[in-house]
Write a protein that holds these residues in place. Structure first.
Motif: not given
Length: 89
Positions: A24-31
């Motif tokens: 889930a942390a790696n799937a977080a989209a960048p700003r």
């Protein structure tokens, strides 16, 4: 037999619980790079940079715009973060 199945299910559930947070942390989209670019440009106006640092910031900004136009927000944000570090913001 039922105890074995219950223990097996519990171990599987525990393994899944440990594996999901990193995914889930790696799937977080960048700003969005457009937002980060606005912040960096505002900081650049206020910053007092040497000619050498200004050239580096300008080069990083150009790379970020290129990546942003290619919808590569993660790399664009990386270039913009590097520019912000140069400006110490």
């Amino acid at each position: 037999m039922n105890t074995f199945k219950t223990a097996r299910r519990a171990s599987l559930a525990a393994l899944l619980a440990l594996a999901i947070p990193p995914i889930a942390a790696n799937a977080a989209a960048p700003r969005p790079c457009e937002d980060v670019l606005k912040e960096m440009r505002a900081a650049k106006v206020a910053a007092k940079l040497s000619a050498d640092d200004k050239a580096k910031v300008d080069a990083l900004e150009a790379k970020a715009v290129e990546r942003c136009n290619a919808d590569d927000d993660r790399r664009a944000d990386g270039f913009l973060d590097d520019a912000m570090k140069l400006m110490k913001k």
